[in-house]
Scaffold this motif. Structure first.
Motif, PDB file in Angstrom:
ATOM      1  N   ASN A   1      23.168  12.862  -3.955  1.00 13.99           N
ATOM      2  CA  ASN A   1      22.185  12.433  -4.942  1.00 13.99           C
ATOM      3  C   ASN A   1      20.984  11.860  -4.214  1.00 13.99           C
ATOM      4  OD1 ASN A   1      23.552  10.154  -4.101  1.00 13.99           O
ATOM      5  ND2 ASN A   1      23.696   9.230  -6.117  1.00 13.99           N
ATOM      6  N   GLY A   2      19.943  11.569  -4.940  1.00 11.10           N
ATOM      7  CA  GLY A   2      18.739  11.085  -4.298  1.00 11.10           C
ATOM      8  C   GLY A   2      17.973  10.132  -5.189  1.00 11.10           C
ATOM      9  N   SER A   3      17.276   9.189  -4.553  1.00 15.41           N
ATOM     10  CA  SER A   3      16.451   8.248  -5.289  1.00 15.41           C
ATOM     11  C   SER A   3      15.275   7.856  -4.419  1.00 15.41           C
ATOM     12  CB  SER A   3      17.266   7.006  -5.679  1.00 15.41           C
ATOM     13  OG  SER A   3      16.495   6.108  -6.435  1.00 15.41           O
ATOM     14  N   ILE A   4      14.090   7.954  -4.992  1.00 14.10           N
ATOM     15  CA  ILE A   4      12.857   7.543  -4.334  1.00 14.10           C
ATOM     16  C   ILE A   4      11.999   6.964  -5.453  1.00 14.10           C
ATOM     17  CG2 ILE A   4      11.675   9.767  -4.637  1.00 14.10           C
ATOM     18  CD1 ILE A   4      10.662   9.396  -1.693  1.00 14.10           C
ATOM     19  N   PRO A   5      11.147   5.984  -5.201  1.00 11.03           N
ATOM     20  CA  PRO A   5      10.437   5.347  -6.305  1.00 11.03           C
ATOM     21  C   PRO A   5       9.842   6.334  -7.311  1.00 11.03           C
ATOM     22  CG  PRO A   5      10.033   4.123  -4.317  1.00 11.03           C
ATOM     23  CD  PRO A   5      10.821   5.334  -3.915  1.00 11.03           C
ATOM     24  N   GLY A   6      10.361   6.280  -8.543  1.00  8.14           N
ATOM     25  CA  GLY A   6       9.865   7.127  -9.610  1.00  8.14           C
ATOM     26  C   GLY A   6      10.716   8.331  -9.945  1.00  8.14           C
ATOM     27  N   TYR A   7      11.653   8.682  -9.072  1.00  7.17           N
ATOM     28  CA  TYR A   7      12.419   9.907  -9.280  1.00  7.17           C
ATOM     29  C   TYR A   7      13.861   9.730  -8.792  1.00  7.17           C
ATOM     30  CZ  TYR A   7       7.746  11.858  -9.748  1.00  7.17           C
ATOM     31  OH  TYR A   7       6.455  12.088 -10.144  1.00  7.17           O
ATOM     32  N   GLU A   8      14.786  10.407  -9.492  1.00  3.87           N
ATOM     33  CA  GLU A   8      16.175  10.468  -9.034  1.00  3.87           C
ATOM     34  C   GLU A   8      16.728  11.862  -9.290  1.00  3.87           C
ATOM     35  OE1 GLU A   8      17.869   5.953  -8.957  1.00  3.87           O
ATOM     36  OE2 GLU A   8      18.729   7.337 -10.442  1.00  3.87           O
TER      37      GLU A   8
ATOM     38  N   GLN B   1       9.796  -0.787  -8.458  1.00  6.70           N
ATOM     39  CA  GLN B   1       9.798  -1.234  -7.067  1.00  6.70           C
ATOM     40  C   GLN B   1       8.365  -1.544  -6.655  1.00  6.70           C
ATOM     41  OE1 GLN B   1      12.728   0.156  -4.250  1.00  6.70           O
ATOM     42  NE2 GLN B   1      12.971   1.981  -5.517  1.00  6.70           N
ATOM     43  N   THR B   2       7.895  -2.667  -7.129  1.00  2.00           N
ATOM     44  CA  THR B   2       6.548  -3.141  -6.849  1.00  2.00           C
ATOM     45  C   THR B   2       6.644  -4.596  -6.420  1.00  2.00           C
ATOM     46  OG1 THR B   2       6.247  -3.801  -9.167  1.00  2.00           O
ATOM     47  CG2 THR B   2       5.520  -1.570  -8.544  1.00  2.00           C
TER      48      THR B   2
ATOM     49  N   ASP C   1       0.846  -1.191   0.000  1.00  2.42           N
ATOM     50  CA  ASP C   1       0.000   0.000   0.000  1.00  2.42           C
ATOM     51  C   ASP C   1       0.885   1.245   0.000  1.00  2.42           C
ATOM     52  OD1 ASP C   1      -1.883   1.958   0.235  1.00  2.42           O
ATOM     53  OD2 ASP C   1      -2.461   1.480   2.299  1.00  2.42           O
ATOM     54  N   PRO C   2       1.336   1.672  -1.172  1.00  2.00           N
ATOM     55  CA  PRO C   2       2.248   2.814  -1.244  1.00  2.00           C
ATOM     56  C   PRO C   2       1.626   4.144  -0.830  1.00  2.00           C
ATOM     57  CG  PRO C   2       2.336   1.487  -3.259  1.00  2.00           C
ATOM     58  CD  PRO C   2       1.132   1.054  -2.488  1.00  2.00           C
ATOM     59  N   THR C   3       0.315   4.151  -0.551  1.00  2.00           N
ATOM     60  CA  THR C   3      -0.325   5.398  -0.131  1.00  2.00           C
ATOM     61  C   THR C   3      -0.378   5.539   1.390  1.00  2.00           C
ATOM     62  OG1 THR C   3      -2.565   4.450  -0.064  1.00  2.00           O
ATOM     63  CG2 THR C   3      -1.788   5.329  -2.184  1.00  2.00           C
ATOM     64  N   ARG C   4       0.016   4.522   2.123  1.00  2.00           N
ATOM     65  CA  ARG C   4      -0.093   4.558   3.577  1.00  2.00           C
ATOM     66  C   ARG C   4       0.928   5.509   4.181  1.00  2.00           C
ATOM     67  NH1 ARG C   4       2.072  -0.513   6.995  1.00  2.00           N
ATOM     68  NH2 ARG C   4       2.042   1.145   8.560  1.00  2.00           N
TER      69      ARG C   4
ATOM     70  N   TRP D   1       2.682   8.391  -4.706  1.00  2.48           N
ATOM     71  CA  TRP D   1       2.987   7.554  -3.553  1.00  2.48           C
ATOM     72  C   TRP D   1       3.296   8.438  -2.350  1.00  2.48           C
ATOM     73  CZ3 TRP D   1       6.401   2.671  -4.882  1.00  2.48           C
ATOM     74  CH2 TRP D   1       5.699   1.870  -5.799  1.00  2.48           C
ATOM     75  N   ASN D   2       2.977   7.933  -1.187  1.00  2.01           N
ATOM     76  CA  ASN D   2       3.178   8.669   0.059  1.00  2.01           C
ATOM     77  C   ASN D   2       4.661   8.634   0.450  1.00  2.01           C
ATOM     78  OD1 ASN D   2       3.250   9.474   2.801  1.00  2.01           O
ATOM     79  ND2 ASN D   2       1.154   8.761   3.113  1.00  2.01           N
ATOM     80  N   PRO D   3       5.321   9.806   0.598  1.00  2.50           N
ATOM     81  CA  PRO D   3       6.752   9.808   0.920  1.00  2.50           C
ATOM     82  C   PRO D   3       7.058   9.759   2.407  1.00  2.50           C
ATOM     83  CG  PRO D   3       6.054  12.048   0.540  1.00  2.50           C
ATOM     84  CD  PRO D   3       4.828  11.171   0.318  1.00  2.50           C
ATOM     85  N   SER D   4       6.046   9.535   3.241  1.00  2.00           N
ATOM     86  CA  SER D   4       6.285   9.550   4.693  1.00  2.00           C
ATOM     87  C   SER D   4       7.294   8.486   5.115  1.00  2.00           C
ATOM     88  CB  SER D   4       4.968   9.337   5.450  1.00  2.00           C
ATOM     89  OG  SER D   4       4.420   8.048   5.178  1.00  2.00           O
ATOM     90  N   TRP D   5       7.407   7.415   4.314  1.00  4.87           N
ATOM     91  CA  TRP D   5       8.337   6.341   4.667  1.00  4.87           C
ATOM     92  C   TRP D   5       9.793   6.810   4.609  1.00  4.87           C
ATOM     93  CZ3 TRP D   5      12.259   4.544   1.620  1.00  4.87           C
ATOM     94  CH2 TRP D   5      12.229   4.933   0.265  1.00  4.87           C
ATOM     95  N   ALA D   6      10.052   7.939   3.918  1.00  2.00           N
ATOM     96  CA  ALA D   6      11.414   8.449   3.818  1.00  2.00           C
ATOM     97  C   ALA D   6      11.662   9.623   4.768  1.00  2.00           C
ATOM     98  CB  ALA D   6      11.711   8.880   2.379  1.00  2.00           C
TER      99      ALA D   6
END
Length: 403
Positions: free
Chosen positions: A343-350, A265-266, A177-180, A277-282
């Motif tokens: 640098n940075g990486s999060i699902p969908g973006y770098e 990343q699924t 649940d990537p929106t949590r 997607w919810n970025p709270s996990w980062a």
């Protein structure tokens, strides 16, 4: 072989070792290249800003990497005082509508967030409200071996803690649940299930748990949410009006215009649109959003220590070996080929944002995928190709093997 979701999520908040991976084989392109010079007047960058020869070589190199790594869209800014600049957008922001990529878009910047979090922390050091060699147990209870892990160990990625983003249950819970939303305490708990990986100060291991803990330290000492602290003490003084830390009730905020992001990343490995997607996990390790223009300014600010005392900036830039040739890491910042930044990486973006003191040059790269090619991050491939042409004496990378 494709990495498992757990391994990719460790990289997704920026696995710095990927800066130094080996060359890869080409793959098919996912979008037709379209080049757009930057519209901003403040960039003052003509279509042949670095000279027609260099500009043409950069156009070709970026097109080649886009094809090789199947990158939908790229925005690049390279500013070299005395020589000129190169500011271009290539490809598409949306693979369905074929909307062109733009240099004006907002983008998720993943672990570049760490440079902002550590800057806020070091401001507290300058004010003598905390000390870099204070144990984390003074501020946050329940950290394994917390009496011996210092704030310095956390900022330089030498805490010895197990990274929460490398936990299999965390990967499953996020990707199910990537929106949590996750709380910082929930994130840390995933890592605390495991034994520490090393004694404090001994081994470099890139670890989001470290920066989540530093976010909690900032909140403990200031009495305010870390997002508010970064906004008030870092973004405003640095005049970064297009940079934000989505948190709390605004955690899903993503200002328009922005590109769609694409990740594999699924749970199944299929490519998905991860734009919302919810970025709270980062959180304080990787949730922030910015633009090419703001990051151009931030690159110099963070590398030269404009918001810190000279002594504290000296501490920040005291980089140590990482185990990967050509890459050293300081306090929430790295150095490679003379380039300083992150640098940075999060699902969908770098992203890549770095400053080269030797030439007073700045490089910013923003892309809308994090799908690796041959184990390498696509943003690294781009930054390497660009610097090989523009600054051949200062190439952004090394020669360490893939993890």
């Amino acid at each position: 072989m494709r990495r498992t979701p757990t391994r990719r999520l460790l990289a997704a908040a920026l696995l710095v070792a990927s800066v130094l991976a080996a060359p890869v084989m080409a793959t098919s392109a996912s979008a037709t290249a379209v080049v757009h010079p930057a519209p901003h007047d403040h960039d003052h960058c003509s279509s042949d800003g670095l000279g027609r020869g260099v500009t043409a070589r950069l156009d070709k190199a970026i097109a080649d990497v886009r094809k090789q790594a199947a990158i939908p869209g790229v925005a690049v800014g390279l500013w070299m005082p005395g020589k000129g600049c190169y500011v271009r957008a290539t490809g598409v922001a949306d693979k369905v509508t074929r909307q062109p990529m733009s240099t004006d878009f907002y983008s998720r910047i993943g672990s570049e967030t760490k440079t902002f979090t550590v800057t806020a922390l070091l401001q507290l050091v300058d004010e003598r409200r905390i000390g870099l060699d204070d144990p984390i147990s003074r501020y946050v209870h329940g950290v394994p071996n917390g009496r011996h892990i210092t704030l310095r160990h956390l900022a330089e990625m030498r805490s010895g803690l197990f990274p929460y983003s490398a936990d299999a249950d965390f990967a499953h819970d996020l990707l199910s649940d990537p929106t949590r939303s996750f709380t910082p305490q929930e994130l840390l708990a995933y890592g605390y299930k495991h034994r520490n990986t090393a004694a404090p100060g001994k081994v470099f291991v890139y670890n989001n748990s470290n920066l989540v803990l530093l976010g909690l330290v900032i909140e403990k000492v200031t009495g305010h949410h870390v997002a508010d602290v970064i906004n008030r003490r870092v973004l405003r003084p640095a005049h970064l009006d297009q940079t934000l830390f989505p948190d709390g009730p605004n955690v899903r905020e993503f200002p328009e215009p922005h590109a769609h992001g694409y990740t594999n990343q699924t749970l199944t490995g299929a490519v998905a649109d991860s734009t919302d997607w919810n970025p709270s996990w980062a959180w304080s390790a990787g949730a922030m959003i910015s633009t090419l223009h703001d990051l151009r300014s931030w690159a110099k600010t963070v590398a030269t220590g404009e918001l810190l005392s000279p002594e504290t900036q000296k501490q920040r830039l005291k980089t140590l070996p990482t185990g990967f040739p050509g890459l050293t890491y300081g306090l929430g910042i790295f150095e490679t080929g003379g380039w300083i930044g992150h640098n940075g990486s999060i699902p969908g973006y770098e992203s890549v944002t770095v400053y080269l003191p030797a030439l007073k040059a700045t490089l910013v790269v923003l892309i809308n995928t994090d799908i690796t090619t041959g184990g390498q991050e696509p943003s690294t491939l781009l930054a390497r190709a660009i610097t090989q042409i523009a600054t051949p004496g200062h190439v952004y990378d090394g020669s360490a093997p893939t993890r």
